[in-house]
Design a protein around this motif. Structure first.
Motif, PDB file in Angstrom:
ATOM      1  N   ALA A 121       0.842  -1.206   0.000  1.00  0.00           N
ATOM      2  CA  ALA A 121       0.000   0.000   0.000  1.00  0.00           C
ATOM      3  C   ALA A 121       0.873   1.252   0.000  1.00  0.00           C
ATOM      4  O   ALA A 121       0.600   2.221  -0.715  1.00  0.00           O
ATOM      5  N   TRP A 122       1.931   1.226   0.804  1.00  0.00           N
ATOM      6  CA  TRP A 122       2.855   2.363   0.833  1.00  0.00           C
ATOM      7  C   TRP A 122       3.577   2.516  -0.493  1.00  0.00           C
ATOM      8  O   TRP A 122       3.849   3.634  -0.942  1.00  0.00           O
ATOM      9  N   LEU A 123       3.908   1.396  -1.132  1.00  0.00           N
ATOM     10  CA  LEU A 123       4.547   1.446  -2.443  1.00  0.00           C
ATOM     11  C   LEU A 123       3.638   2.142  -3.461  1.00  0.00           C
ATOM     12  O   LEU A 123       4.106   2.961  -4.264  1.00  0.00           O
ATOM     13  N   PHE A 124       2.345   1.852  -3.396  1.00  0.00           N
ATOM     14  CA  PHE A 124       1.427   2.527  -4.315  1.00  0.00           C
ATOM     15  C   PHE A 124       1.371   4.021  -4.012  1.00  0.00           C
ATOM     16  O   PHE A 124       1.302   4.841  -4.935  1.00  0.00           O
ATOM     17  N   PHE A 125       1.366   4.387  -2.723  1.00  0.00           N
ATOM     18  CA  PHE A 125       1.360   5.805  -2.370  1.00  0.00           C
ATOM     19  C   PHE A 125       2.575   6.515  -2.951  1.00  0.00           C
ATOM     20  O   PHE A 125       2.481   7.650  -3.418  1.00  0.00           O
ATOM     21  N   MET A 126       3.720   5.862  -2.919  1.00  0.00           N
ATOM     22  CA  MET A 126       4.914   6.466  -3.478  1.00  0.00           C
ATOM     23  C   MET A 126       4.791   6.633  -4.993  1.00  0.00           C
ATOM     24  O   MET A 126       5.183   7.655  -5.556  1.00  0.00           O
ATOM     25  N   LEU A 127       4.251   5.623  -5.666  1.00  0.00           N
ATOM     26  CA  LEU A 127       4.030   5.733  -7.105  1.00  0.00           C
ATOM     27  C   LEU A 127       3.032   6.849  -7.415  1.00  0.00           C
ATOM     28  O   LEU A 127       3.198   7.600  -8.390  1.00  0.00           O
TER      29      LEU A 127
ATOM     30  N   ALA B  69      -0.919   3.571 -11.692  1.00  0.00           N
ATOM     31  CA  ALA B  69       0.490   3.407 -12.070  1.00  0.00           C
ATOM     32  C   ALA B  69       0.961   1.976 -11.870  1.00  0.00           C
ATOM     33  O   ALA B  69       1.815   1.480 -12.606  1.00  0.00           O
ATOM     34  N   LEU B  70       0.375   1.279 -10.884  1.00  0.00           N
ATOM     35  CA  LEU B  70       0.792  -0.099 -10.621  1.00  0.00           C
ATOM     36  C   LEU B  70       0.471  -1.013 -11.797  1.00  0.00           C
ATOM     37  O   LEU B  70       1.211  -1.954 -12.081  1.00  0.00           O
ATOM     38  N   ALA B  71      -0.635  -0.741 -12.496  1.00  0.00           N
ATOM     39  CA  ALA B  71      -0.972  -1.544 -13.674  1.00  0.00           C
ATOM     40  C   ALA B  71       0.014  -1.294 -14.811  1.00  0.00           C
ATOM     41  O   ALA B  71       0.380  -2.221 -15.543  1.00  0.00           O
ATOM     42  N   ILE B  72       0.451  -0.040 -14.965  1.00  0.00           N
ATOM     43  CA  ILE B  72       1.436   0.267 -16.001  1.00  0.00           C
ATOM     44  C   ILE B  72       2.767  -0.413 -15.680  1.00  0.00           C
ATOM     45  O   ILE B  72       3.434  -0.966 -16.561  1.00  0.00           O
ATOM     46  N   VAL B  73       3.149  -0.400 -14.398  1.00  0.00           N
ATOM     47  CA  VAL B  73       4.383  -1.066 -13.992  1.00  0.00           C
ATOM     48  C   VAL B  73       4.266  -2.570 -14.205  1.00  0.00           C
ATOM     49  O   VAL B  73       5.241  -3.233 -14.609  1.00  0.00           O
ATOM     50  N   ALA B  74       3.086  -3.135 -13.944  1.00  0.00           N
ATOM     51  CA  ALA B  74       2.894  -4.578 -14.095  1.00  0.00           C
ATOM     52  C   ALA B  74       3.063  -5.018 -15.542  1.00  0.00           C
ATOM     53  O   ALA B  74       3.396  -6.186 -15.798  1.00  0.00           O
ATOM     54  N   LEU B  75       2.826  -4.127 -16.492  1.00  0.00           N
ATOM     55  CA  LEU B  75       3.005  -4.482 -17.897  1.00  0.00           C
ATOM     56  C   LEU B  75       4.452  -4.875 -18.196  1.00  0.00           C
ATOM     57  O   LEU B  75       4.712  -5.635 -19.142  1.00  0.00           O
ATOM     58  N   ALA B  76       5.380  -4.340 -17.425  1.00  0.00           N
ATOM     59  CA  ALA B  76       6.781  -4.668 -17.644  1.00  0.00           C
ATOM     60  C   ALA B  76       7.194  -5.973 -16.973  1.00  0.00           C
ATOM     61  O   ALA B  76       8.325  -6.424 -17.160  1.00  0.00           O
TER      62      ALA B  76
END
Length: 523
Positions: A434-440, A509-516
């Motif tokens: 959850a904190w990682l998403f906040f940073m993104l 942003a997490l979905a865009i990162v997951a594409l990689a």
């Protein structure tokens, strides 16, 4: 066993690619405003939508022939990439009849309007409702309604197996990676999940919209206004043909109905429930709903006390009716912006007139950032992530009191009763993702504000544009600052950046990162 595999291959071969389905559904939907235009006497608009509806269906047929699917199973990553392409490219098709119907506007403006509608942002380049006809307003609301259903379907059929879109808090060990164990991921590929959940969700989504439409009609709204507001409430787009609920004929009764249906944007349990549990009991124990209601109550009470104190200073006596309207305006508007809908209550302005104080727009920006529930049509950070961080904060405070307690390796249950023992637990790992998403999210805000500032915009305007786009809360452009932010006055570069911001806010942003991630491209 071989017979079942053959049937499964035949089912996949007969299925149309998602891109073809989206274009085909868009073509069918164009006939709805076309029929309304014919019935209401707006023949020019009707011809535009009917003609482009036929052309879009022809395009879908050609795409179906060109992209004829085979029996090969597609990786989950291809469907995630399809989502990105759909939000970026499908508005080009949706903008064609709108551009022709409006006439005196550029195609870029029509494209931006359709991106805003499809992502359920609700920002508009036409702030004066009289600028557009009823047919054009209906098309905007209909596209947003389709976008809301699209968001729901993508959440349960694509995001859930990948552990993104808020589901990474529920299963933090596989955040951003394809689940490889269990029937959901191994037996049902994304195409099967899309069909299965589409059939399940469509009747519920349509029935709720119909129920709210009928309720608003009974409350006194005009048919078109009631339909647009019903679709905008379920999609949390805030699109209105009369400038919001303040211009509708239903009054406070209509606002009460809208507020009742906004609960579906606070919790994913509104549409789904676990087996063996009662829906009502499960909803009452849901942490998202409880946190959302707590935020609405706390912010509304703070606003009411602020306006009440202002009224005490400027008036010798108190008007109970005005105080009640001020309280209602705070409750409705707070819930509306927390769910990223953006409707403003008629009591919102009454509260400011009562006390002589203006509500800071930063408060509405903060509510939109918090957002609604996971797997709903709402945008923002999402309440489930806030809940995971709140639990982790409580755990750390307990360690200050009892430093020798062993709490780091355990988990804290999400609730009691129906939710205990169901696997929905939030430990240190959940707080970490959850904190990682906040940073993104914070990095996205910084990068987008920098991009907007390079186009020559001032700090306040860039902040409002960024938050409105990332949280898919378009009405913030009108109420967050003392003067509304006019999208029509932006340059072409700023408009394209805002379109990209809305797509990023819808997908996260997490979905865009997951594409990689290579894991989602393997089977």
């Amino acid at each position: 066993m071989s017979a079942s595999r053959t049937a499964d291959h035949a089912t996949r071969a007969a299925a149309l690619p998602p891109a073809v389905m989206l274009v085909g559904v868009s073509g069918v939907m164009m006939f709805v405003p076309g029929a309304y235009g014919l019935a209401s006497g707006e023949s020019a608009d009707a011809r535009s939508f009917l003609a482009y509806g036929g052309l879009t269906l022809a395009l879908a047929a050609m795409l179906a022939l060109a992209l004829a699917p085979g029996a090969r199973r597609r990786p989950a990553g291809s469907y995630l990439a399809t989502l990105v392409g759909a939000y970026a490219l499908l508005p080009l098709v949706l903008a064609l009849p709108f551009h022709q119907a409006v006439g005196n506007t550029r195609f870029l403006n029509a494209y931006l309007e359709m991106v805003s509608s499809l992502t359920t942002t609700g920002a508009t380049l036409f702030p004066d409702p009289a600028r557009l006809s009823g047919t054009e307003h209906l098309w905007r609301a209909l596209v947003a309604w389709m976008g809301g259903f699209f968001a729901l379907l993508a959440a349960v059929a694509i995001f859930a197996p990948l552990g993104i879109g808020g589901f990474e808090v529920l299963a933090p060990a596989r955040a951003g990676r394809l689940e490889r164990k269990g029937a959901i991921a191994e037996v049902a590929d994304p195409a099967v999940r899309l069909r299965r959940f589409g059939v399940m969700l469509a009747p519920v989504y349509g029935a709720l919209t119909l129920a709210l439409w009928v309720g608003l009609l009974i409350a006194g709204d005009q048919p078109l206004v009631a339909l647009c507001h019903a679709m905008s409430t379920l999609a949390t787009s805030g699109i209105s043909p009369v400038g919001g609920t303040t211009g509708a004929g239903a009054g406070l009764a209509g606002e009460a109905l809208v507020l009742l249906f906004l609960v579906f944007a606070l919790s994913r349990r509104s549409f789904t429930r676990e087996r063996g549990t009662r829906w009502g009991r499960e909803l009452r124990a849901d942490p998202e709903l409880r946190l959302g209601l707590a935020l609405i109550g706390a912010v509304s009470a703070a606003l009411f006390l602020r306006h009440w104190w202002g009224a005490v200073e400027v008036r010798s006596g108190q008007d109970v009716f005005e105080a009640a309207r001020a309280l209602w305006g705070g409750i409705f508007t707070t819930a509306s912006f927390l769910t990223t809908t953006g409707f403003v209550s008629s009591g919102w302005e009454a509260a400011q007139n009562w006390s002589g104080l203006h509500t800071p727009g930063l408060l509405l920006l903060g509510l939109a950032v918090f957002g609604g529930g996971v797997a709903t049509t709402a945008g923002g950070v999402k309440l489930l992530r806030l809940y995971a961080l709140a639990l982790h904060g409580r755990r750390e405070l307990e360690r200050l009191v009892h430093p020798n307690a062993v709490v780091g390796g355990g988990t804290i249950s999400a609730g009691s009763g129906a939710t205990e023992g169901k696997g929905e637990q939030y430990g240190v790992r959940a707080a970490y993702v959850a904190w990682l998403f906040f940073m993104l999210f914070a990095l996205s805000i910084a990068a987008l504000m920098l991009a907007f500032s390079l186009t020559g915009l001032d700090f306040e305007t860039t902040l409002v544009l960024t938050i409105a786009g990332l949280t898919t809360t378009g009405p913030l452009l009108e109420v967050a600052e003392s003067a509304p932010v006019a999208l029509s006055g932006l340059g072409d570069a700023a408009k394209l950046i805002f379109a990209a911001t809305m797509v990023l806010g819808r997908l996260e942003a997490l979905a865009i990162v997951a594409l990689a991630s290579p894991d989602i491209w393997r089977r």
